[in-house]
Design a protein around this motif. Structure first.
Motif, PDB file in Angstrom:
ATOM      1  N   LYS A   4     -50.787-112.595 112.417  1.00 54.17           N
ATOM      2  CA  LYS A   4     -50.413-113.828 111.707  1.00 54.17           C
ATOM      3  C   LYS A   4     -51.599-114.516 111.029  1.00 54.17           C
ATOM      4  O   LYS A   4     -51.441-115.150 109.993  1.00 54.17           O
ATOM      5  N   LYS A  44     -38.948-117.294 116.360  1.00 55.39           N
ATOM      6  CA  LYS A  44     -40.319-117.331 116.865  1.00 55.39           C
ATOM      7  C   LYS A  44     -40.617-116.096 117.708  1.00 55.39           C
ATOM      8  O   LYS A  44     -39.834-115.681 118.549  1.00 55.39           O
ATOM      9  N   ASN A  45     -41.771-115.501 117.468  1.00 54.74           N
ATOM     10  CA  ASN A  45     -42.279-114.399 118.276  1.00 54.74           C
ATOM     11  C   ASN A  45     -42.961-114.993 119.504  1.00 54.74           C
ATOM     12  O   ASN A  45     -44.017-115.610 119.406  1.00 54.74           O
ATOM     13  N   GLU A  46     -42.351-114.817 120.664  1.00 50.98           N
ATOM     14  CA  GLU A  46     -42.866-115.411 121.898  1.00 50.98           C
ATOM     15  C   GLU A  46     -43.877-114.518 122.598  1.00 50.98           C
ATOM     16  O   GLU A  46     -44.447-114.907 123.614  1.00 50.98           O
ATOM     17  N   LYS A  51     -45.146-116.353 114.887  1.00 51.88           N
ATOM     18  CA  LYS A  51     -45.523-117.685 115.346  1.00 51.88           C
ATOM     19  C   LYS A  51     -45.847-118.581 114.149  1.00 51.88           C
ATOM     20  O   LYS A  51     -46.099-118.096 113.047  1.00 51.88           O
ATOM     21  N   ASP A  52     -45.855-119.871 114.388  1.00 54.45           N
ATOM     22  CA  ASP A  52     -46.315-120.865 113.416  1.00 54.45           C
ATOM     23  C   ASP A  52     -45.596-120.723 112.076  1.00 54.45           C
ATOM     24  O   ASP A  52     -46.189-120.351 111.050  1.00 54.45           O
ATOM     25  N   VAL A  53     -44.295-121.008 112.097  1.00 57.06           N
ATOM     26  CA  VAL A  53     -43.506-120.899 110.869  1.00 57.06           C
ATOM     27  C   VAL A  53     -44.021-121.862 109.805  1.00 57.06           C
ATOM     28  O   VAL A  53     -43.932-121.578 108.600  1.00 57.06           O
ATOM     29  N   TYR A  61     -40.338-113.537 111.185  1.00 60.85           N
ATOM     30  CA  TYR A  61     -40.429-113.408 112.637  1.00 60.85           C
ATOM     31  C   TYR A  61     -41.900-113.464 113.011  1.00 60.85           C
ATOM     32  O   TYR A  61     -42.705-112.622 112.585  1.00 60.85           O
ATOM     33  N   TYR A 112     -35.788-118.086 110.394  1.00 63.62           N
ATOM     34  CA  TYR A 112     -36.925-117.654 111.202  1.00 63.62           C
ATOM     35  C   TYR A 112     -36.580-117.624 112.689  1.00 63.62           C
ATOM     36  O   TYR A 112     -35.688-118.318 113.170  1.00 63.62           O
TER      37      TYR A 112
END
Length: 989
Positions: A641, A570-572, A739-741, A737, A568
């Motif tokens: 998400k 993270k999408n910033e 947030k919050d995996v 890809y 994974y």
């Protein structure tokens, strides 16, 4: 600034997903006028997620600035409100040809001795005026011969491609330009540290027009005209516009122009056009990327503020009368039959734009529109869609359809019009209004992330005189539109007021064919440099240091409860996610896998019909796909998400509970058969797929290893459904890809249930690459141009060759300042498009290839082949050009940033080559130390003396087969054999 923009963007997205159709956003989009610390005034829009600052210089130049520091690059556009609408009626194509000439330099760029060169250029201009006025064909030939002679003399004092050399030396990418109805736009993407030098060369470029190397470029433009004659889509589009706009230039003046006008140009007209429209108060500069606002606007003003404002009056163009009954058009060509239905609309920025946008999305959004569900999902046509285009003065809403086998174009027409009737009757769910706006919001958010896409949005606003505030609040305005408004509008708008264009198969008797004018190659003078170029190269920019990736650090790892590995990143930037379940097997492992994956598109479950499933996904704002390639299969999900758990639950429901549908399968097979039939009419597919594959593999190729239609018809669709369901029992891995995996993994733990022990993959079929040389594979096709592809098998992949091949491609074969482009197009004017490259394999054990391409008139082919083969045997060596190519390559690498999900996908690519690190560092350091001797060694070892298979597509009546036979044994190929399709009489439906 970035964090503020990010917060605003996320807030807008979140708001979009919680708004009701009858509520407008609470965000205020007020226009704010401000002044920066340097005293430059600008406008901005409150709560604009793009953070635009719009400056207007004292001379009227508009400057659009937006900041994005994801990579140290700046997307640049220089836009002029000058397009084919404003071409003189006797000089159509002028704006487009002028676009080409703006690359040729000025009295300082591109000349070794301006005074001597100017004297010749003045003579050439006078001769063109005589040539244009002359009606006697023989006298015109004599005048052209004189033009050719003097052009050769003029070229002794010109220096080709100096502009391209300079922007290439900056590390620019995407150097190009385009012309359309109302605009001409010049494009570069530059490293952020090179802005000042870029402004220096651009301010000089737009200060003056010099029409040097005119007749060779004119011939290249005519080759572009020929490419258009070979493009049935363009012909259908032109016919549609002619019907929609019988008086306005939209329909009466094509951007490329009339063939006779291209062959009889006026340099005087071109200069007058430049002087009239290329003035600062008719232009805009767009810079999006890693910029400092206040420093940038000062530098722009220093470079372009000296340009003088002139009064610009665009011509008043004719108005169109309403269309009161269907207008019927027909065009002919070799490609598959299709149809378009177009309705004329109001312009961009009007209320009608908003209403048509909503109608369009309700009809076709790619998932749950009326056309999507009722025509495509039910396979009632081969394919159908619609899309709107909004211009400065008018627009059009176009519906397109391709028939199934045995279906007439009129039957497709009735089906398309039937879906419009459903819209008029309000046969769509109320929730679709929110859903389509949310879909548009997702697309807009993705464009905002992309500097090039955002810059293009600014250009669009400038050209059409649109306030940016209106663009920012556009989607909120759509939210105020009710279902009743849409129904009322559709009933009033979609009547018998359309243009229907039938694209039929058959010979086009409007084709313009011309003889080869016999241009004498002009001198390129690679060894010379203008004083401007010398001084330009002496300017030093602050160095930009490359950044490389530690993939093992950048890509994080975790596992699901059942032990599946999850990579994974993270999408910033926003709340969008993308999840892929990856199986390292494909149709090479199981020939039926690709077929089964495609079939899933048309299946429902024990709970939902196929159409209902599409609606459920669309409600969530989530897309899914099942895609089986040759070696890898992906089950993917993307969207916002918050809706990942529900989207994954729905996807897993489909995966576990898909129900075979014999009727859908039979239509699916019919569609495959029709797709194959249509594919045979596409020259691009024949050359780059059929001939290319045969040139590499011969009979035993992946392309030819397909099921016959009769075999497809005999299959049990239940078996295909089981193949997809059984995929879950094989080894797999996941890439996420977003947030919050933790929440993503939790959703996987809940919904993606697999066996404790997963199966190994079946053995993959191998395809052997053949040795090349001595073969010419030819396909007869009705076209004006001929296209040739040279292919030579090289050594197996070597990582240590990647640096040399990268530099070689820049120097020799690709780009406007490459050796091949200069020799084939600039000097000899033998083709519009010509390139060569050393292509590295995509897998460690595969071979590299040497490739060259030429697209040209058939009567120029022998000369073009000789020119290309001479280059591929004897590489011209120009030390200065080599150094420029080296500098360009290093700067591109220094400015390159691999970010977001691309980090994972790029690592996937490298692992297939046996590389487990960011090898750009090694490439960069190797190129730094390379010399011309190194490049010569690479050429002699890997390019020179290679044995080529030659693939040719063209009209048999025009081909010089004696010339082709010098390249090898000529074999005319049957298209069905190339693709291993059944002969038409073998297919029974």
């Amino acid at each position: 600034m970035k964090n503020i923009k990010l917060c605003v963007m996320l807030f807008v997205i979140a708001l979009a997903y919680n708004c009701k159709t009858d509520n407008k956003s609470d965000l205020a989009y007020a226009v704010e006028s401000k002044t920066d610390s340097n005293g430059f005034a600008f406008e901005s829009v409150a709560n604009d997620p793009t953070g635009l600052r719009l400056y207007t210089l004292d001379n009227g130049l508009k400057v659009y600035l937006s900041k994005n520091i994801d990579e140290p690059k700046i997307q640049t556009f220089i836009a002029v409100r000058a397009g084919s609408n404003y071409d003189p009626k006797e000089s159509t194509g002028l704006a487009h040809y002028l676009e080409h000439m703006v690359f040729k330099g000025t009295d300082e760029i591109g000349t070794a001795d301006w005074e001597k060169e100017k004297a010749y250029l003045d003579q050439i201009s006078d001769l063109y005026e005589q040539h244009r006025a002359e009606s006697d064909p023989e006298k015109k030939k004599e005048l052209y011969k004189k033009i050719d002679e003097i052009s050769l003399e003029a070229s002794n004092h010109s220096i080709a491609n100096e502009y391209d050399k300079m922007v290439a030396s900056l590390g620019a990418t995407g150097t190009n330009a385009y012309t359309w109805f109302e605009q001409t736009v010049y494009v570069n993407k530059i490293p952020a540290n090179e802005l000042e030098k870029w402004l220096k060369v651009e301010s000089e470029r737009f200060s003056q027009l010099v029409l040097r190397l005119f007749h060779t470029e004119l011939e290249a433009v005519f080759e572009e005209f020929n490419r258009g004659q070979d493009n049935d889509y363009r012909k259908r589009y032109a016919a549609m516009l002619d019907g929609l706009f019988p008086n306005h230039p939209y329909g009466q003046q094509t951007t490329i122009g009339i063939g006779d006008h291209l062959k009889n140009p006026s340099m005087v007209d071109i200069h007058n056009y430049f002087d009239k429209y290329y003035v600062p108060n008719n232009m805009a500069m767009v810079l999006v990327g890693d910029i400092d606002f206040e420093k940038t606007i000062k530098e722009v003003n220093d470079a372009f503020g000296k340009f003088e404002r002139k009064e610009v009056v665009h011509p008043t163009l004719p108005k169109e009368e309403p269309i009161t009954s269907p207008v019927i058009k027909e065009v002919f060509g070799p490609t598959a039959e299709n149809i378009s239905i177009a309705f004329r609309t109001d312009a961009s920025g009007t209320k009608e734009e908003k209403l048509v946008t909503m109608c369009d999305m309700l009809l076709a959004n790619g998932t749950a529109g009326l056309i999507d569900l009722n025509l495509n999902q039910k396979q009632l046509v081969q394919n159908a869609s619609c899309s709107p285009t909004f211009l400065k003065e008018y627009g059009y809403h176009t519906f397109t359809g391709t028939p199934k086998e045995g279906q007439t174009l009129d039957e497709v027409k009735l089906l398309l019009l039937g879906e419009i009737e459903k819209l008029k009757n309000g046969e769509f769910d109320e929730w679709m209004l929110d859903a389509v706006i949310n879909d548009l919001k997702l697309s807009e958010t993705q464009r905002y992330e992309n500097n090039s896409a955002l810059a293009d949005m600014y250009v669009n606003a400038f050209i059409k005189h649109l306030d940016w505030k209106g663009r920012v609040e556009f989607l909120d305005d759509l939210r105020t539109i009710t279902k009743q408004e849409i129904v009322d509008f559709a009933n009033n708008f979609y009547k018998d007021n359309y243009v229907i264009t039938y694209k039929r198969q058959g010979e086009d008797d409007s084709i313009v064919k011309v003889e080869n004018p016999g241009i004498t190659p002009v001198n390129l003078n690679r060894e010379k440099s203008s004083a401007f170029l010398t001084n330009f190269n002496a300017i030093e920019s602050k160095p930009l240091e490359p950044k490389f990736i530690d993939y093992k650090e950048a890509i994080k790892e975790t596992k699901t409860d059942n032990g599946i590995n999850v990579s994974y990143i993270k999408n910033e930037q926003n709340d969008l996610f993308n999840m892929n379940i990856i199986f390292d097997m494909g149709s090479d492992n199981d020939k039926k896998l690709g077929l089964a994956a495609g079939y899933m598109e048309y299946l429902g479950t024990d709970k939902y019909s196929a159409e209902e499933l599409k609606k459920e996904f669309y409600k969530l704002g989530v897309n899914y796909y099942v895609s089986a390639g040759a070696e890898t299969t992906y089950v993917g999900l993307s969207g916002i998400k918050e809706n990942l758990p529900k989207g994954l639950e729905l996807l897993e429901h489909l995966w576990n509970n898909a129900v075979p549908d014999k009727e859908a399968y039979d239509k699916y097979v019919e569609s495959i058969a029709k797709g194959r039939k249509d594919n045979k009419t596409q020259k691009g597919s024949i050359l780059w797929s059929g001939l290319m594959s045969y040139g590499k593999y011969g009979e035993n190729s992946r392309l030819r290893n397909i099921f016959k239609v009769s075999e497809l018809q005999a299959m049990d669709p239940a078996e295909l459904v089981e193949i997809v369901k059984d995929m879950k029992n094989y080894e797999q891995r996941i890439f996420y890809y977003g947030k919050d995996v933790d929440a993503a993994v939790a959703a996987l733990n809940t919904s993606h249930v697999v066996a404790d022990e997963l199966n190994k993959y079946p053995e993959a079929m191998a395809y052997l690459e053949k040795e090349t040389g001595g073969n010419v594979y030819f396909v007869d096709f009705d076209m004006v141009q001929s296209e040739m592809l040279f292919l030579a098998k090289g050594d197996p992949f070597k990582a240590e060759n990647m640096a040399a091949s990268t530099l070689f491609n820049t120097y020799f074969g690709s780009g406007l300042s490459s050796i091949v482009f200069q020799e084939i197009r600039e000097s000899k004017s033998l083709a519009y498009s010509a390139f060569s490259n050393y292509s590295n394999a995509s897998k460690q054990d595969d071979s590299n290839y040497v490739m060259a391409y030429i697209g040209t008139q058939a009567n120029k082919m022998p000369q073009a082949v000789d020119a290309m083969m001479d280059l591929m045997t004897n590489m011209p060596e120009a030390e200065e050009q080599f150094n420029a190519a080296k500098e360009s390559t290093l700067k591109k690498l220094a400015a390159q940033r691999i970010t977001k999900s691309d980090v994972f996908w790029n690592y996937e690519r490298l692992k297939k080559l046996g590389i487990d690190n960011d090898n750009r560092e090694e490439i960069y350091n190797t190129i730094k130390n390379m010399t011309m001797d190194d490049l010569r060694g690479f050429f002699n070892e890997n390019i020179k003396g290679e044995n080529y298979n030659v693939m040719v597509i063209g009209n048999k009546k025009d081909i010089d087969f004696n010339a082709l036979s010098k390249l090898g044994k000529v074999q005319e190929m049957d298209i069905d054999y190339l693709f291993n399709y059944e002969q038409p009489e073998e297919i029974k439906m």
